[in-house]
Every structure is written in structure tokens, then in C-alpha cells.
Motif scaffolding. Structure first.
Motif, short mmCIF file in Angstrom:
data_model
loop_
_atom_site.label_atom_id
_atom_site.label_comp_id
_atom_site.label_asym_id
_atom_site.label_seq_id
_atom_site.Cartn_x
_atom_site.Cartn_y
_atom_site.Cartn_z
N GLY A 86 0.87 -1.06 0.02
CA GLY A 86 0.02 -0.26 0.00
C GLY A 86 0.69 1.31 0.01
O GLY A 86 1.67 1.50 -0.81
N ASN A 87 0.30 2.25 0.94
CA ASN A 87 1.45 3.56 1.05
C ASN A 87 2.51 3.19 1.96
O ASN A 87 3.22 4.15 2.22
CB ASN A 87 0.49 4.72 1.61
N ARG A 88 2.76 2.14 2.55
CA ARG A 88 3.90 1.89 3.38
C ARG A 88 5.35 1.73 2.82
O ARG A 88 5.39 1.62 1.92
CB ARG A 88 3.57 0.45 4.40
N GLN A 89 6.22 2.30 3.54
CA GLN A 89 7.83 2.09 3.07
C GLN A 89 8.33 0.89 3.66
O GLN A 89 8.02 0.34 4.76
CB GLN A 89 8.63 3.20 3.28
N VAL A 90 9.26 0.16 2.93
CA VAL A 90 9.85 -0.90 3.27
C VAL A 90 10.75 -0.58 4.47
O VAL A 90 11.40 0.45 4.47
CB VAL A 90 10.83 -1.82 2.08
N PRO A 91 10.65 -1.17 5.63
CA PRO A 91 11.44 -0.91 6.94
C PRO A 91 13.10 -0.98 6.20
O PRO A 91 13.47 -1.90 5.79
CB PRO A 91 11.30 -1.70 8.01
N ALA A 92 13.82 -0.03 6.80
CA ALA A 92 15.25 -0.06 6.45
C ALA A 92 16.13 -1.24 6.83
O ALA A 92 16.88 -1.62 6.00
CB ALA A 92 15.84 1.31 7.15
N ASP A 93 15.60 -1.91 8.00
CA ASP A 93 16.34 -3.07 8.23
C ASP A 93 15.76 -4.46 7.80
O ASP A 93 16.22 -5.81 8.12
CB ASP A 93 16.16 -3.33 10.08
N ARG A 94 14.72 -4.21 6.85
CA ARG A 94 14.16 -5.49 6.18
C ARG A 94 14.98 -6.19 5.19
O ARG A 94 15.30 -5.10 4.11
CB ARG A 94 12.67 -5.15 5.88
N VAL A 95 15.54 -7.16 5.12
CA VAL A 95 16.39 -7.84 4.18
C VAL A 95 15.59 -9.05 3.45
O VAL A 95 15.52 -9.03 2.22
CB VAL A 95 17.43 -8.29 4.96
N LYS A 96 14.98 -9.97 4.41
CA LYS A 96 14.52 -10.97 3.83
C LYS A 96 13.20 -10.63 3.24
O LYS A 96 12.39 -9.83 3.73
CB LYS A 96 14.42 -12.46 4.83
N PRO A 97 12.56 -11.71 2.22
CA PRO A 97 11.33 -11.72 1.62
C PRO A 97 10.19 -11.67 2.74
O PRO A 97 10.50 -12.17 3.85
CB PRO A 97 11.15 -12.43 0.83
N TRP A 98 8.89 -11.33 2.50
CA TRP A 98 7.90 -11.13 3.50
C TRP A 98 7.35 -12.67 3.90
O TRP A 98 6.51 -12.84 4.92
CB TRP A 98 6.84 -10.35 3.11
N GLY A 99 8.05 -13.73 3.20
CA GLY A 99 7.26 -14.90 3.41
C GLY A 99 6.51 -15.77 2.17
O GLY A 99 6.07 -15.25 1.43
N THR A 100 6.08 -16.97 2.51
CA THR A 100 5.51 -17.50 1.40
C THR A 100 3.84 -17.19 1.28
O THR A 100 3.54 -17.35 0.04
CB THR A 100 5.54 -19.16 1.91
N GLY A 101 3.52 -16.74 2.02
CA GLY A 101 2.09 -16.10 1.81
C GLY A 101 1.89 -14.97 0.91
O GLY A 101 1.22 -14.78 0.20
N HIS A 102 2.99 -14.04 1.41
CA HIS A 102 3.35 -13.01 0.56
C HIS A 102 3.61 -13.42 -1.19
O HIS A 102 3.29 -12.94 -1.97
CB HIS A 102 4.22 -12.13 1.21
N ALA A 103 4.55 -14.41 -1.23
CA ALA A 103 5.03 -14.90 -2.29
C ALA A 103 3.72 -15.32 -3.27
O ALA A 103 3.60 -15.00 -4.41
CB ALA A 103 5.62 -16.08 -2.50
N ILE A 104 2.79 -15.98 -2.51
CA ILE A 104 1.39 -16.36 -3.27
C ILE A 104 0.66 -15.23 -3.69
O ILE A 104 0.12 -14.87 -4.78
CB ILE A 104 0.60 -17.42 -2.43
N LEU A 105 0.61 -13.99 -2.72
CA LEU A 105 -0.18 -12.94 -3.17
C LEU A 105 0.19 -12.39 -4.41
O LEU A 105 -0.33 -11.71 -5.13
CB LEU A 105 -0.08 -11.91 -1.78
N CYS A 106 1.77 -12.52 -4.58
CA CYS A 106 2.38 -11.75 -5.83
C CYS A 106 2.05 -12.52 -6.96
O CYS A 106 2.13 -11.76 -8.02
CB CYS A 106 3.96 -11.89 -5.52
N CYS A 107 1.30 -13.52 -6.80
CA CYS A 107 0.65 -14.11 -7.97
C CYS A 107 -0.55 -13.61 -8.56
O CYS A 107 -1.31 -14.16 -9.73
CB CYS A 107 0.60 -15.95 -7.75
N GLN A 108 -1.10 -12.92 -7.83
CA GLN A 108 -2.47 -12.36 -8.10
C GLN A 108 -2.89 -11.97 -9.67
O GLN A 108 -3.92 -12.33 -9.97
CB GLN A 108 -2.81 -10.98 -7.17
N ASP A 109 -2.08 -11.29 -10.44
CA ASP A 109 -2.41 -11.08 -11.75
C ASP A 109 -1.80 -12.04 -12.75
O ASP A 109 -2.15 -11.79 -13.95
CB ASP A 109 -1.52 -9.86 -12.06
N VAL A 110 -1.26 -13.35 -12.16
CA VAL A 110 -0.86 -14.24 -13.25
C VAL A 110 -1.33 -15.65 -13.01
O VAL A 110 -1.77 -16.29 -14.07
CB VAL A 110 0.99 -14.43 -12.85
N VAL A 111 -1.80 -15.92 -11.79
CA VAL A 111 -2.56 -17.30 -11.60
C VAL A 111 -3.98 -17.02 -11.20
O VAL A 111 -4.30 -16.49 -10.42
CB VAL A 111 -1.81 -18.03 -10.50
#
Length: 300
Positions: A86-111
């Protein structure tokens, strides 16, 4: 509708120390996931979607595409840290991905069709893909998903303890819940788990565990979307917090959205949790090839 295979390949492989998704394990240089793709194609899957990080996309495609061209339809999804914030910024200390649930969410326009999900770095066995494909064709619905369950004895590592999600299963062979055990290992002729206080418990060798092989209707992606927002509200500023697929599955069941059928396989699972697992994984694949289950070169 023709099912799709979604492969989670965006992890950082921190415990393993390299990009194990693209490391060679087969006799002709095959990666572990190529055996999954080969099994999936044999089972009937005609499309595979890779969830990867954009920064190793070129390397990934250069390895994968020449082998799969003309054999299966290929799609890509990039799991970016700033996706769906949304309008949030990635926290400065965030390095790893948001997890497998987020990975599936990223498929929204493809699957947009029923889909199976697997990890890129795990070997699941052909039986699992046959059963998953049949479920996606005949049994999958908005209110009915499935988990492919493995017998615990078929998932252990010789090189250390493993974490496993132990399934609770109803009389109707539906998943009731999952209990995470973070330290499971063989001891003498038993399989034990350690609790945080150091106490030990015992598990049956036939205990059913989840190895992150799920079958979903496309509305699962919408549920990921619904639950990601409250996750961010609560955990966004925790650098190691992850929005995980099993959490979404748990909410699907407990919030009354539907049921998870448990599909049991006798297949042997193996993967590379530790660097030391690599030689035994290569040996296991070699044994499968020698037994005639796979050709010496998968794509020739």
C-alpha cells in the motif's frame, strides 16, 4: 480449468549458503526442481509459474528456459519487498522476503486457475504430483483445498535435526491443524522431538507432516490479500517476521472458509536443508535414475 504448478524459488537460501534453487544435483546437471517439473509434466501439468527475486531473474532464466522451452508453458512472478505494501515504505532493516504467503499474493495477476504450490529446493516424488493433479482437476473448489502429506520417516535428514509441521487429521481425512516441531531427529530406533525446555517427546515414523506441497483454488490468493494487511499492521517493523502460507491455510480452516483434504503419499521426500545434505541428495537422485524412474538426462 487446466491446473498450474507454482514453484517458490525466491528464498535467500541462508542456511544453505548458496542459490540451491539453481545448483546441479542430477547426472546431467539437473537442479532438484527440474525433477519436480518433469514429474509435474508427466502427471499432466502444462504450465509452471516460478516465484523468484528480480535480482537473480536473468541467471535463473538462463538455466531454466533452454531446458523447458516447448515442453511446458512458463510464467514468472517477482516477489519484491515493496509489493502489496500500500502506502507503506519497506523498513530500513528489512532484508528477507515477507514469506510464502506474500509470495502467493504476488501471483494475483498471473495465476487465475487451480494451482499446486511446492518449494524449489525439495524433491517430492512422482506419486505426489499425480495425486495433486487429479485433485486439482476433480476435487478442488473455493471451499476445498488439499495438502500433500508425507510420512515423517520419509522426510528426515542425516545431517541434523529438521523442522516439520505435524498434521492433525480428522476421521474424514481433513486437516484440523498443524503443530510446528522445530527439532526432530532420529535417536536409536525412535524419532524424537525436543521442546524449548529441552524435554523430549516421541513421534511415530508414520506421523503425517506437511512439506509445503498444497493444492489451492485461485480464491486462496484473495485470502492471502485479506490477511496480509492485518499482518503488516502488527508485524511490519519486526525484521524477521514472515507472512507464511501455513498461517493462511490455518485461517482458512479455523475461520470456516472450507476444508483441507489430506492427500497421503508414500513418496520419499528429500531436500537440502544443510550443505552436508548435498551428497546424499545427489546419491538419492542417482538411485532413482538407476532404478529407471528418471532418464539419465531429463530433457533430451
Amino acid at each position: 480449468m487446466q491446473p498450474t504448478l507454482v514453484i517458490l524459488a525466491a528464498g535467500m537460501a541462508s542456511r544453505y549458503g548458496s542459490q540451491k534453487q539453481t545448483e546441479s544435483f542430477g547426472p546431467s546437471g539437473e537442479t532438484i526442481m527440474e525433477y519436480s517439473i518433469y514429474d509435474a509434466i508427466r502427471a499432466g501439468f502444462k504450465k509452471v509459474v516460478f516465484i523468484i527475486r528480480k535480482d537473480f531473474a536473468d541467471n535463473f532464466k538462463a538455466i531454466v528456459e533452454p531446458k523447458l522451452q516447448g515442453k511446458v508453458e512458463i510464467g514468472y512472478v517477482y516477489q519484491q519487498l515493496d509489493a502489496y505494501l500500500g502506502n507503506r515504505q519497506v523498513p530500513a532493516d528489512r532484508v528477507k522476503p515477507w514469506g510464502t504467503g506474500h509470495a502467493i499474493l504476488c501471483c494475483q495477476d498471473v495465476v487465475k486457475e487451480p494451482f499446486a504450490v511446492i518449494n524449489a529446493d525439495d524433491f517430492y516424488g512422482s506419486d505426489a504430483f499425480v495425486k495433486a493433479y487429479q485433485f486439482l482437476l476433480d476435487g478442488c473448489a473455493d471451499s476445498k483445498y488439499a495438502v500433500v502429506a508425507y510420512k515423517l520417516k520419509n522426510t528426515l535428514s542425516e545431517n541434523g535435526s529438521v523442522s516439520r509441521g505435524v498434521l492433525s487429521v480428522s476421521d474424514k481425512v481433513e486437516m484440523l491443524g498443524v503443530t510446528e516441531h522445530t527439532k526432530i531427529y532420529p535417536e536409536a530406533d525412535k524419532i524424537v522431538f525436543e521442546k524449548e525446555n529441552g524435554e523430549k517427546g516421541e513421534l511415530s515414523s508414520n506421523t503425517l507432516v506437511s512439506m509445503n506441497f498444497f493444492c489451492f483454488a485461485p480464491n486462496f490468493i484473495d485470502l492471502c490479500s485479506d490477511l496480509f494487511e492485518p499482518f503488516l499492521e502488527k508485524h511490519m517493523n519486526e525484521p524477521k517476521s514472515e507472512f507464511l502460507m501455513p498461517y493462511v491455510v490455518d485461517r482458512f480452516i479455523k475461520d470456516g472458509h472450507g476444508v483441507m483434504e489430506v492427500i497421503t503419499t508414500d513418496a520419499k521426500w528429500f531436500g537440502v536443508t544443510y550443505k552436508e545434505d548435498a551428497p546424499s541428495v545427489k546419491a538419492s537422485i542417482e538411485a532413482q535414475v538407476n532404478a529407471g524412474n528418471y532418464p539419465t538426462s531429463l530433457w533430451k
